[in-house]
Design a protein around this motif. Structure first.
Motif, PDB file in Angstrom:
ATOM      1  N   PRO A 177      31.707  43.062  15.853  1.00 22.58           N
ATOM      2  CA  PRO A 177      31.531  41.840  16.648  1.00 22.58           C
ATOM      3  C   PRO A 177      32.428  40.727  16.108  1.00 22.58           C
ATOM      4  O   PRO A 177      32.680  40.674  14.896  1.00 22.58           O
ATOM      5  CB  PRO A 177      30.048  41.501  16.458  1.00 22.58           C
ATOM      6  CG  PRO A 177      29.407  42.766  15.983  1.00 22.58           C
ATOM      7  CD  PRO A 177      30.460  43.493  15.201  1.00 22.58           C
ATOM      8  N   PRO A 178      32.914  39.853  16.954  1.00 21.82           N
ATOM      9  CA  PRO A 178      33.860  38.813  16.498  1.00 21.82           C
ATOM     10  C   PRO A 178      33.337  37.957  15.356  1.00 21.82           C
ATOM     11  O   PRO A 178      34.082  37.671  14.403  1.00 21.82           O
ATOM     12  CB  PRO A 178      34.090  37.982  17.769  1.00 21.82           C
ATOM     13  CG  PRO A 178      33.825  38.938  18.892  1.00 21.82           C
ATOM     14  CD  PRO A 178      32.725  39.831  18.420  1.00 21.82           C
ATOM     15  N   ALA A 179      32.077  37.520  15.431  1.00 25.15           N
ATOM     16  CA  ALA A 179      31.551  36.649  14.382  1.00 25.15           C
ATOM     17  C   ALA A 179      31.510  37.377  13.045  1.00 25.15           C
ATOM     18  O   ALA A 179      31.854  36.812  11.986  1.00 25.15           O
ATOM     19  CB  ALA A 179      30.155  36.147  14.749  1.00 25.15           C
ATOM     20  N   LEU A 180      31.094  38.643  13.058  1.00 21.60           N
ATOM     21  CA  LEU A 180      31.076  39.425  11.836  1.00 21.60           C
ATOM     22  C   LEU A 180      32.499  39.638  11.328  1.00 21.60           C
ATOM     23  O   LEU A 180      32.761  39.567  10.118  1.00 21.60           O
ATOM     24  CB  LEU A 180      30.396  40.776  12.074  1.00 21.60           C
ATOM     25  CG  LEU A 180      30.426  41.759  10.898  1.00 21.60           C
ATOM     26  CD1 LEU A 180      29.758  41.165   9.664  1.00 21.60           C
ATOM     27  CD2 LEU A 180      29.762  43.078  11.289  1.00 21.60           C
ATOM     28  N   GLY A 181      33.423  39.900  12.237  1.00 13.85           N
ATOM     29  CA  GLY A 181      34.814  40.075  11.844  1.00 13.85           C
ATOM     30  C   GLY A 181      35.350  38.858  11.118  1.00 13.85           C
ATOM     31  O   GLY A 181      36.104  38.984  10.138  1.00 13.85           O
ATOM     32  N   ALA A 182      34.946  37.671  11.555  1.00 14.28           N
ATOM     33  CA  ALA A 182      35.390  36.442  10.894  1.00 14.28           C
ATOM     34  C   ALA A 182      34.815  36.348   9.482  1.00 14.28           C
ATOM     35  O   ALA A 182      35.511  35.943   8.537  1.00 14.28           O
ATOM     36  CB  ALA A 182      34.978  35.227  11.718  1.00 14.28           C
ATOM     37  N   ASP A 183      33.537  36.719   9.319  1.00 15.45           N
ATOM     38  CA  ASP A 183      32.932  36.713   7.984  1.00 15.45           C
ATOM     39  C   ASP A 183      33.666  37.666   7.045  1.00 15.45           C
ATOM     40  O   ASP A 183      33.951  37.340   5.895  1.00 15.45           O
ATOM     41  CB  ASP A 183      31.457  37.131   8.067  1.00 15.45           C
ATOM     42  CG  ASP A 183      30.578  36.073   8.694  1.00 15.45           C
ATOM     43  OD1 ASP A 183      30.990  34.898   8.747  1.00 15.45           O
ATOM     44  OD2 ASP A 183      29.461  36.430   9.124  1.00 15.45           O
ATOM     45  N   LEU A 184      33.964  38.848   7.557  1.00 12.79           N
ATOM     46  CA  LEU A 184      34.625  39.857   6.742  1.00 12.79           C
ATOM     47  C   LEU A 184      36.059  39.451   6.401  1.00 12.79           C
ATOM     48  O   LEU A 184      36.549  39.707   5.296  1.00 12.79           O
ATOM     49  CB  LEU A 184      34.607  41.204   7.460  1.00 12.79           C
ATOM     50  CG  LEU A 184      33.207  41.759   7.748  1.00 12.79           C
ATOM     51  CD1 LEU A 184      33.299  42.971   8.669  1.00 12.79           C
ATOM     52  CD2 LEU A 184      32.485  42.111   6.455  1.00 12.79           C
ATOM     53  N   VAL A 200      35.464  46.726   4.646  1.00 13.82           N
ATOM     54  CA  VAL A 200      34.690  45.714   3.922  1.00 13.82           C
ATOM     55  C   VAL A 200      33.238  45.792   4.354  1.00 13.82           C
ATOM     56  O   VAL A 200      32.315  45.779   3.523  1.00 13.82           O
ATOM     57  CB  VAL A 200      35.252  44.298   4.151  1.00 13.82           C
ATOM     58  CG1 VAL A 200      34.349  43.254   3.495  1.00 13.82           C
ATOM     59  CG2 VAL A 200      36.665  44.175   3.597  1.00 13.82           C
ATOM     60  N   ALA A 201      33.004  45.902   5.673  1.00 16.07           N
ATOM     61  CA  ALA A 201      31.636  46.025   6.179  1.00 16.07           C
ATOM     62  C   ALA A 201      30.966  47.280   5.631  1.00 16.07           C
ATOM     63  O   ALA A 201      29.788  47.261   5.246  1.00 16.07           O
ATOM     64  CB  ALA A 201      31.646  46.054   7.704  1.00 16.07           C
ATOM     65  N   ARG A 202      31.707  48.366   5.561  1.00 20.07           N
ATOM     66  CA  ARG A 202      31.142  49.600   5.032  1.00 20.07           C
ATOM     67  C   ARG A 202      30.890  49.502   3.526  1.00 20.07           C
ATOM     68  O   ARG A 202      29.928  50.076   3.005  1.00 20.07           O
ATOM     69  CB  ARG A 202      32.077  50.768   5.350  1.00 20.07           C
ATOM     70  CG  ARG A 202      32.030  51.174   6.814  1.00 20.07           C
ATOM     71  CD  ARG A 202      33.092  52.201   7.163  1.00 20.07           C
ATOM     72  NE  ARG A 202      32.855  52.723   8.504  1.00 20.07           N
ATOM     73  CZ  ARG A 202      32.124  53.808   8.770  1.00 20.07           C
ATOM     74  NH1 ARG A 202      31.566  54.493   7.779  1.00 20.07           N
ATOM     75  NH2 ARG A 202      31.934  54.210  10.002  1.00 20.07           N
ATOM     76  N   GLY A 203      31.730  48.755   2.837  1.00 19.25           N
ATOM     77  CA  GLY A 203      31.484  48.526   1.413  1.00 19.25           C
ATOM     78  C   GLY A 203      30.202  47.745   1.179  1.00 19.25           C
ATOM     79  O   GLY A 203      29.453  48.026   0.236  1.00 19.25           O
ATOM     80  N   VAL A 204      29.934  46.773   2.042  1.00 19.47           N
ATOM     81  CA  VAL A 204      28.678  46.022   1.947  1.00 19.47           C
ATOM     82  C   VAL A 204      27.490  46.953   2.164  1.00 19.47           C
ATOM     83  O   VAL A 204      26.464  46.863   1.465  1.00 19.47           O
ATOM     84  CB  VAL A 204      28.661  44.867   2.965  1.00 19.47           C
ATOM     85  CG1 VAL A 204      27.291  44.198   3.003  1.00 19.47           C
ATOM     86  CG2 VAL A 204      29.733  43.836   2.619  1.00 19.47           C
ATOM     87  N   LEU A 205      27.614  47.874   3.131  1.00 22.29           N
ATOM     88  CA  LEU A 205      26.546  48.839   3.382  1.00 22.29           C
ATOM     89  C   LEU A 205      26.347  49.752   2.166  1.00 22.29           C
ATOM     90  O   LEU A 205      25.207  50.034   1.768  1.00 22.29           O
ATOM     91  CB  LEU A 205      26.864  49.674   4.619  1.00 22.29           C
ATOM     92  CG  LEU A 205      25.867  50.792   4.956  1.00 22.29           C
ATOM     93  CD1 LEU A 205      24.464  50.235   5.153  1.00 22.29           C
ATOM     94  CD2 LEU A 205      26.330  51.557   6.194  1.00 22.29           C
TER      95      LEU A 205
END
Length: 253
Positions: A177-184, A200-205
């Motif tokens: 999602p765009p908002a999550l993409g901006a955080d990442l 990066v998102a998968r690393g957080v998971l």
């Protein structure tokens, strides 16, 4: 716990000089208070931690302890810093024991070191990652650095793997999602990462799931005798999480 936490602030020049007898005595006394605090933490829990009880075991009146540690909250902060530092040291040592280019094995070493420390020090682990202590708020300026050592180590492993061409987005990954993409993207910029946003998102998971798996075991959430081989279960989870993060490893060894 560092010298800065145990003694009054000094200049950089002063810090390079040998400690005076008074400074050494103060450092040792604070170390003894932290050691006894950890014992009380294991016996009574964080919510029941008492400086008066620590003073009694130290063999001094409570007013003397307050010259070194001004409150229960200050003792909790010192215990947090001490535990985060010990965990970070053990993770760093485990990762350093694996060759630089073996990113998957480094990931496994990191996870196993977290689990080993947590099982050996369940009370300290609960202080760091369990329920918040009522009425206590950890000072971010003192605990954020020590508290982020494991995730910084994990980020380093994944970034090195990405720069070496050994990290890949698995097929079929959902779109961000765009908002999550901006955080990442902000995280990538902050740490100057070569890892793409999806990884990066998968690393957080992988990070959150690693501590979730450890917490389930430390706090006995699986129930009694559900798994006869908890270490093997954990290693399997680590191998799955490595794949989630984009690494390829084997669960055994």
């Amino acid at each position: 716990m560092t010298e800065a936490d145990a003694t009054p602030d000094t200049t950089h020049a002063d810090a390079s000089r040998p400690l005076t007898p008074r400074q050494r005595a103060r450092t040792q006394t604070v170390a003894d208070i932290v050691r006894l605090g950890r014992q009380h933490l294991a016996t009574h829990g964080a919510a029941a931690l008492s400086l008066r009880a620590v003073a009694r075991d130290l063999g001094v009146v409570s007013s003397a302890v307050y010259r070194y540690v001004e409150s229960r909250d200050e003792l909790l902060t010192l215990l947090l810093i001490d535990a985060f530092g010990e965990l970070g040291d053990e993770v760093d040592a485990a990762v350093a024991g694996v060759p630089d280019g073996d990113h998957g094995a480094r990931f496994l070493a990191l996870g196993r070191a977290v689990r080993a420390w947590a099982l050996r020090e369940p009370a300290s682990y609960a202080l760091l990652f369990g329920s918040p202590v009522p009425g206590y708020n950890a000072p971010a300026e003192r605990t954020t650095g020590p508290g982020t050592r494991v995730i910084v180590s994990l980020i380093g492993i994944l970034d090195a793997a990405s720069r070496g061409g050994h990290l890949a987005v698995p097929a079929g990954s959902p779109r961000l999602p765009p908002a999550l993409g901006a955080d990442l993207a902000a995280i990538r910029e902050e740490f100057a990462l070569a890892v793409p946003e999806e990884l990066v998102a998968r690393g957080v998971l992988a990070w959150s799931s690693l501590f979730g798996a450890v917490s389930f075991e430390v706090f006995n959430q699986y129930g009694p005798d559900t798994f006869k081989a908890p270490a093997e279960l954990f290693d399997h989870h680590l191998a799955v999480l490595a794949g989630v993060a984009g690494l390829a490893v084997q669960s055994s060894g």
